[in-house]
Scaffold this motif. Structure first.
Motif, mmCIF file in Angstrom:
data_model
loop_
_atom_site.group_PDB
_atom_site.id
_atom_site.type_symbol
_atom_site.label_atom_id
_atom_site.label_comp_id
_atom_site.label_asym_id
_atom_site.label_seq_id
_atom_site.Cartn_x
_atom_site.Cartn_y
_atom_site.Cartn_z
ATOM 1 N N CYS A 176 0.857 -1.184 0.000
ATOM 2 C CA CYS A 176 0.000 0.000 0.000
ATOM 3 C C CYS A 176 0.894 1.235 0.000
ATOM 4 C CB CYS A 176 -0.917 -0.009 1.226
ATOM 5 S SG CYS A 176 -2.280 1.172 1.165
ATOM 6 N N VAL A 177 0.776 2.058 -1.035
ATOM 7 C CA VAL A 177 1.719 3.154 -1.279
ATOM 8 C C VAL A 177 1.118 4.477 -0.799
ATOM 9 C CG1 VAL A 177 3.061 4.375 -3.028
ATOM 10 C CG2 VAL A 177 2.624 1.911 -3.275
ATOM 11 N N ILE A 178 1.748 5.086 0.189
ATOM 12 C CA ILE A 178 1.293 6.364 0.750
ATOM 13 C C ILE A 178 2.176 7.485 0.220
ATOM 14 C CG2 ILE A 178 1.027 7.712 2.867
ATOM 15 C CD1 ILE A 178 0.308 5.165 4.329
ATOM 16 N N GLN A 179 1.568 8.442 -0.442
ATOM 17 C CA GLN A 179 2.333 9.501 -1.096
ATOM 18 C C GLN A 179 2.563 10.738 -0.232
ATOM 19 O OE1 GLN A 179 -0.781 8.542 -2.024
ATOM 20 N NE2 GLN A 179 -1.977 10.251 -2.848
ATOM 21 N N ASP A 206 7.368 10.033 -2.191
ATOM 22 C CA ASP A 206 7.177 11.472 -2.295
ATOM 23 C C ASP A 206 6.233 11.757 -3.459
ATOM 24 O OD1 ASP A 206 7.251 14.201 -2.504
ATOM 25 O OD2 ASP A 206 9.417 14.358 -2.831
ATOM 26 N N GLY A 207 4.969 12.014 -3.131
ATOM 27 C CA GLY A 207 3.956 12.188 -4.173
ATOM 28 C C GLY A 207 4.144 13.420 -5.028
ATOM 29 N N LYS A 208 5.045 14.319 -4.637
ATOM 30 C CA LYS A 208 5.293 15.518 -5.444
ATOM 31 C C LYS A 208 6.315 15.244 -6.545
ATOM 32 C CE LYS A 208 6.518 18.033 -1.869
ATOM 33 N NZ LYS A 208 6.311 17.019 -0.808
ATOM 34 N N ASP A 209 6.906 14.061 -6.558
ATOM 35 C CA ASP A 209 7.955 13.727 -7.526
ATOM 36 C C ASP A 209 7.640 12.360 -8.124
ATOM 37 O OD1 ASP A 209 10.248 13.009 -8.921
ATOM 38 O OD2 ASP A 209 11.634 13.689 -7.357
ATOM 39 N N SER A 215 10.571 5.090 -9.253
ATOM 40 C CA SER A 215 11.799 4.362 -8.926
ATOM 41 C C SER A 215 11.692 3.684 -7.556
ATOM 42 C CB SER A 215 12.992 5.311 -8.964
ATOM 43 O OG SER A 215 12.856 6.348 -8.014
ATOM 44 N N THR A 216 11.075 4.354 -6.589
ATOM 45 C CA THR A 216 10.933 3.758 -5.254
ATOM 46 C C THR A 216 10.053 2.519 -5.303
ATOM 47 O OG1 THR A 216 11.195 5.924 -4.210
ATOM 48 C CG2 THR A 216 10.214 4.186 -2.876
ATOM 49 N N ALA A 217 8.947 2.614 -6.029
ATOM 50 C CA ALA A 217 8.035 1.470 -6.137
ATOM 51 C C ALA A 217 8.670 0.334 -6.933
ATOM 52 C CB ALA A 217 6.722 1.906 -6.775
ATOM 53 N N THR A 218 9.430 0.682 -7.964
ATOM 54 C CA THR A 218 10.125 -0.350 -8.750
ATOM 55 C C THR A 218 11.092 -1.124 -7.861
ATOM 56 O OG1 THR A 218 9.950 0.938 -10.792
ATOM 57 C CG2 THR A 218 11.653 -0.765 -10.713
ATOM 58 N N ALA A 219 11.874 -0.403 -7.073
ATOM 59 C CA ALA A 219 12.833 -1.054 -6.174
ATOM 60 C C ALA A 219 12.126 -1.951 -5.165
ATOM 61 C CB ALA A 219 13.669 -0.003 -5.462
ATOM 62 N N LYS A 220 10.995 -1.488 -4.655
ATOM 63 C CA LYS A 220 10.251 -2.288 -3.685
ATOM 64 C C LYS A 220 9.744 -3.580 -4.317
ATOM 65 C CE LYS A 220 8.026 -3.343 0.075
ATOM 66 N NZ LYS A 220 8.774 -3.829 1.260
ATOM 67 N N ALA A 235 -5.241 8.501 -8.317
ATOM 68 C CA ALA A 235 -5.128 8.085 -9.716
ATOM 69 C C ALA A 235 -3.752 8.357 -10.322
ATOM 70 C CB ALA A 235 -6.235 8.743 -10.541
ATOM 71 N N PRO A 236 -3.157 9.546 -10.181
ATOM 72 C CA PRO A 236 -1.826 9.760 -10.769
ATOM 73 C C PRO A 236 -0.772 8.818 -10.197
ATOM 74 C CG PRO A 236 -2.853 11.861 -10.225
ATOM 75 C CD PRO A 236 -3.699 10.794 -9.595
ATOM 76 N N ILE A 237 -0.868 8.534 -8.894
ATOM 77 C CA ILE A 237 0.068 7.590 -8.275
ATOM 78 C C ILE A 237 -0.106 6.206 -8.880
ATOM 79 C CG2 ILE A 237 0.755 6.478 -6.117
ATOM 80 C CD1 ILE A 237 1.520 9.400 -6.172
#
Length: 331
Positions: A176-179, A206-209, A215-220, A235-237
């Motif tokens: 679950c990804v929290i931005q 960091d939802g602003k970037d 990249s963070t989600a890919t690594a996870k 939606a954008p996330i």
């Protein structure tokens, strides 16, 4: 449309054409919409009032375009001058509320994603006799901080709805990804998922970037081979997480909260398994209309309780129907 049988709120309102609004934004964003296909008619004959809508929206998040569009349509109908401002940084959002108090607006609609940062300035608003409603974030603290009602989804219940759905479909290891760390609504969503699927992991980004999100989600996903579904809380996330799944070569499916036209199309296409919609257009519309009703007749919508605009599940069974409204910018 599939809906959960929790408290429901209905609002009937005459729809009339949009008139020019006075609106501003601290971070740019979509210009005020002075049109929108409303029916013939004219605005309310009541005296013109000024309402400030102050959100924690980050630049580029399409969710807030939908909230604002609802607010603009209600403003047109109710003869309201809408002052829209936004800032994702809690201290600056509090400054925007203070500016509205200083301008002696007739009402304030505000998102309370960071209650501690806003509690003092909201007390100044209510002490000044300015009616306040909250929307989208802060349901659990809304009344305590002086709002006479709240428009939004119960985020804990929405998270539990997602967790229940995922568990029923056999998913065991969600991410679950929290931005925005510390955002009470986002934290509640993931807590709700985890309540139903205990192995849920929380990933902060960091939802602003969006490059950093990807990249963070890919690594996870590369490190967590047992992750079978990744959940975006906007939606954008979520659309960015689709790229992460591809980059990682992960078999994980993608689920979401919230909606825009692109995400609705991804559900139709089968790329996203479902989303939970909180109907943000209604949040904007009802917030402005409730403040006008308070000025018009001292009315207090909600009876001291939150007015729920969700959660509503959008999946393959109904996404095509929802898509046409998403393309109009109201879902």
């Amino acid at each position: 449309m599939a809906k959960f049988p929790w408290r429901k709120a209905a609002l009937a309102a005459a729809v009339v054409p949009l008139i020019a609004l006075s609106a501003c934004s601290s971070q740019g964003g979509k210009p005020a919409d002075n049109g929108g296909g409303a029916a013939a008619g004219q605005a309310a004959s009541t005296s013109r009032i000024k309402v400030a809508l102050i959100t924690h929206a980050a630049a580029g998040d399409t969710f807030w375009d939908i909230v604002r569009k609802g607010a603009e349509e209600a403003s047109s109908k109710d003869n309201v001058e809408l002052l829209y401002t936004n800032d994702p940084e809690a201290g600056r959002q509090a400054q925007l509320v203070q500016q509205a108090v200083d301008q002696k607006v007739d009402g304030i609609a505000v998102t309370i994603a960071t209650p501690d940062a806003l509690k003092d300035v909201l007390k100044k608003a209510t002490d000044a006799g300015i009616p306040v409603v909250s929307l989208n974030a802060g349901e659990s603290v809304s009344a305590k901080l002086g709002a006479f009602t709240h428009f939004g989804s119960n985020e804990q219940l929405a998270g539990e709805a997602v967790g229940t759905r995922l568990a029923a479909e056999g998913y065991k290891h969600p991410v679950c990804v929290i931005q925005q760390q510390g955002h009470v609504g986002l934290e509640a969503r993931c807590a709700g998922v985890k309540a139903k699927v205990p192995a849920t992991e929380i990933l902060y980004v960091d939802g602003k970037d969006m490059t950093a999100v990807q990249s963070t989600a890919t690594a996870k996903l590369q490190a967590s081979k047992d992750a079978d579904v990744i959940i975006g809380l906007g939606a954008p996330i979520t659309l960015t997480l689709l790229k992460s799944v591809s980059d990682a070569g992960s078999p994980a499916k993608v689920a979401s909260f919230d909606l825009n036209a692109d995400l609705a199309q991804k559900i139709v296409d089968g790329s996203v398994i479902f989303t939970v919609d909180q109907q943000p257009w209604l949040q904007g519309y009802m917030s402005v209309d409730a403040l006008w009703q308070a000025k018009r007749g001292g009315f207090k919508i909600g009876g001291g309780q939150p007015v729920l605009t969700g959660p509503t599940i959008v999946d393959k069974t109904n996404a095509s129907d929802v898509l046409k409204f998403a393309q109009q910018g109201v879902r």
